[in-house]
Structure formats: C-alpha cells, structure tokens
Design a protein around this motif. Structure first.
Motif, short mmCIF file in Angstrom:
data_model
loop_
_atom_site.label_atom_id
_atom_site.label_comp_id
_atom_site.label_asym_id
_atom_site.label_seq_id
_atom_site.Cartn_x
_atom_site.Cartn_y
_atom_site.Cartn_z
N ARG A 24 23.67 -14.99 6.18
CA ARG A 24 22.30 -15.49 6.28
C ARG A 24 22.18 -16.92 5.77
O ARG A 24 21.38 -17.69 6.28
N ASP A 25 22.99 -17.30 4.77
CA ASP A 25 22.98 -18.69 4.29
C ASP A 25 23.55 -19.62 5.35
O ASP A 25 23.00 -20.69 5.62
N ALA A 26 24.69 -19.23 5.93
CA ALA A 26 25.32 -20.06 6.96
C ALA A 26 24.42 -20.16 8.20
O ALA A 26 24.28 -21.24 8.79
N LEU A 27 23.79 -19.06 8.58
CA LEU A 27 22.87 -19.07 9.71
C LEU A 27 21.69 -20.01 9.42
O LEU A 27 21.31 -20.82 10.25
N GLY A 28 21.13 -19.90 8.24
CA GLY A 28 19.99 -20.74 7.87
C GLY A 28 20.34 -22.22 7.88
O GLY A 28 19.56 -23.05 8.39
N ASP A 29 21.52 -22.56 7.34
CA ASP A 29 21.96 -23.96 7.36
C ASP A 29 22.06 -24.46 8.81
O ASP A 29 21.64 -25.57 9.13
N ARG A 30 22.64 -23.64 9.68
CA ARG A 30 22.82 -24.03 11.08
C ARG A 30 21.46 -24.19 11.78
O ARG A 30 21.25 -25.15 12.51
N LEU A 31 20.55 -23.26 11.55
CA LEU A 31 19.23 -23.36 12.16
C LEU A 31 18.50 -24.63 11.72
O LEU A 31 17.91 -25.34 12.54
N ARG A 32 18.58 -24.94 10.44
CA ARG A 32 17.92 -26.15 9.93
C ARG A 32 18.53 -27.40 10.55
O ARG A 32 17.82 -28.31 10.97
N ARG A 33 19.86 -27.44 10.64
CA ARG A 33 20.51 -28.61 11.25
C ARG A 33 20.09 -28.77 12.70
O ARG A 33 19.81 -29.90 13.14
N LEU A 34 20.07 -27.67 13.45
CA LEU A 34 19.66 -27.74 14.85
C LEU A 34 18.23 -28.25 14.98
O LEU A 34 17.92 -29.09 15.83
N ARG A 35 17.35 -27.75 14.12
CA ARG A 35 15.95 -28.18 14.17
C ARG A 35 15.83 -29.66 13.83
O ARG A 35 15.12 -30.41 14.50
N HIS A 36 16.54 -30.10 12.81
CA HIS A 36 16.50 -31.52 12.42
C HIS A 36 17.08 -32.42 13.51
O HIS A 36 16.56 -33.51 13.75
N GLU A 69 16.46 -9.76 16.96
CA GLU A 69 15.35 -10.25 17.78
C GLU A 69 14.81 -11.57 17.23
O GLU A 69 14.49 -12.49 17.99
N MET A 70 14.69 -11.66 15.91
CA MET A 70 14.19 -12.90 15.29
C MET A 70 15.18 -14.04 15.50
O MET A 70 14.79 -15.17 15.80
N ILE A 71 16.46 -13.74 15.34
CA ILE A 71 17.48 -14.77 15.54
C ILE A 71 17.43 -15.27 16.99
O ILE A 71 17.47 -16.47 17.24
N ALA A 72 17.32 -14.33 17.93
CA ALA A 72 17.25 -14.70 19.34
C ALA A 72 16.01 -15.54 19.63
O ALA A 72 16.07 -16.51 20.40
N ALA A 73 14.89 -15.20 19.02
CA ALA A 73 13.65 -15.96 19.25
C ALA A 73 13.78 -17.39 18.75
O ALA A 73 13.39 -18.34 19.44
N VAL A 74 14.34 -17.55 17.57
CA VAL A 74 14.50 -18.90 17.01
C VAL A 74 15.55 -19.68 17.80
O VAL A 74 15.36 -20.87 18.09
N ALA A 75 16.63 -19.03 18.18
CA ALA A 75 17.65 -19.70 19.00
C ALA A 75 17.02 -20.19 20.30
O ALA A 75 17.24 -21.34 20.71
N GLY A 76 16.23 -19.35 20.94
CA GLY A 76 15.56 -19.74 22.18
C GLY A 76 14.63 -20.92 21.97
O GLY A 76 14.57 -21.84 22.79
N ALA A 77 13.90 -20.91 20.86
CA ALA A 77 12.99 -22.03 20.55
C ALA A 77 13.76 -23.32 20.34
O ALA A 77 13.25 -24.41 20.63
N LEU A 78 14.99 -23.21 19.86
CA LEU A 78 15.84 -24.39 19.64
C LEU A 78 16.70 -24.71 20.87
O LEU A 78 17.53 -25.61 20.83
N GLU A 79 16.49 -23.94 21.93
CA GLU A 79 17.20 -24.13 23.20
C GLU A 79 18.71 -24.04 23.07
O GLU A 79 19.46 -24.83 23.63
N VAL A 80 19.16 -23.04 22.29
CA VAL A 80 20.58 -22.72 22.20
C VAL A 80 20.73 -21.23 22.49
O VAL A 80 19.81 -20.45 22.26
N THR A 81 21.87 -20.85 23.02
CA THR A 81 22.13 -19.43 23.27
C THR A 81 22.60 -18.78 21.98
O THR A 81 23.02 -19.46 21.03
N LEU A 82 22.55 -17.46 21.96
CA LEU A 82 23.08 -16.74 20.80
C LEU A 82 24.56 -17.01 20.62
O LEU A 82 25.05 -17.11 19.49
N ILE A 83 25.28 -17.15 21.72
CA ILE A 83 26.72 -17.45 21.65
C ILE A 83 26.92 -18.81 20.99
O ILE A 83 27.76 -18.96 20.09
#
Length: 113
Positions: A24-36, A69-83
């Motif tokens: 969850r820490d690594a995922l959060g770091d990645r999500l923040r970087r993608l958003r930034h 489902e939440m991870i997929a929703a945020v990934a979609g909002a950031l326009e990246v696939t789950l893969i």
C-alpha cells in the motif's frame, strides 16, 4: 500566514534497515507520482475516480488498504491500466530492494575495513 510544512512520504520515512515497504505504501507513492506528473490536484483526480479527496489522500499516504475496485477507479482516472500501474509498483519495489542490497554491501565493506 502559517507556513505549510510537507509531511515526509512513506519512502522518505524508511531507511535501509527498515523492512521492505508495504504494497500500500508503494502503491500510494506511485499514484501520487502519476498524479503529479499530470499536474493534477488531488480533488480533480478523486472526482474523476469517484472517491473523496480524503480517501485518495489516504491511499497516496499508504494509510488505506484499497479494494481492487478503488485501485482500478483511480488508475482509470489517471489514464493508466492496472497492468501499467502494477508494473510500476513492482519496478519501485525492485529498486528499493536493490538499494537496500547495495547499502548492505557498502556496510559490510565498511565493517570489514
């Protein structure tokens, strides 16, 4: 006005002697970087993902164990696939492991000297 002091990210709080980061820490770091990288505010991404800004903030800080489902929703909002998201998190975890190994090797050579 008060000065805003940024809190350290989970990766900044860890040292070489700490256990490997939680997913969850690594995922959060990645999500923040993608958003930034997209230059987006937390509220913009959260709105497109259908989650509250508070929940997304907690995801990014590694405080939530989000559902798939939440991870997929945020990934979609950031326009990246789950893969793509998962591969990025795996790359980050591998880099962290390599850094820990390198620090361990340096410490061994320092002690032996």
């Amino acid at each position: 006005m008060a000065e805003i002091i940024p809190l350290p990210t989970p990766s900044e709080r860890r040292s070489a002697r700490d256990p490997e980061p939680l997913w969850r820490d690594a995922l959060g770091d990645r999500l923040r970087r993608l958003r930034h990288e997209r230059g987006e505010r937390l509220a913009d991404t959260a709105e497109r993902a259908g989650v509250s800004p508070q929940y997304l903030s907690e995801m990014e800080r590694g405080l939530k164990e989000p559902s798939s489902e939440m991870i997929a929703a945020v990934a979609g909002a950031l326009e990246v696939t789950l893969i793509e998201l998962t591969a990025g998190v795996v790359d980050d975890l591998r880099s962290h492991a390599a850094e820990r190994s390198a620090v361990g090797v340096r410490a061994t050579f320092t002690l032996a000297a």
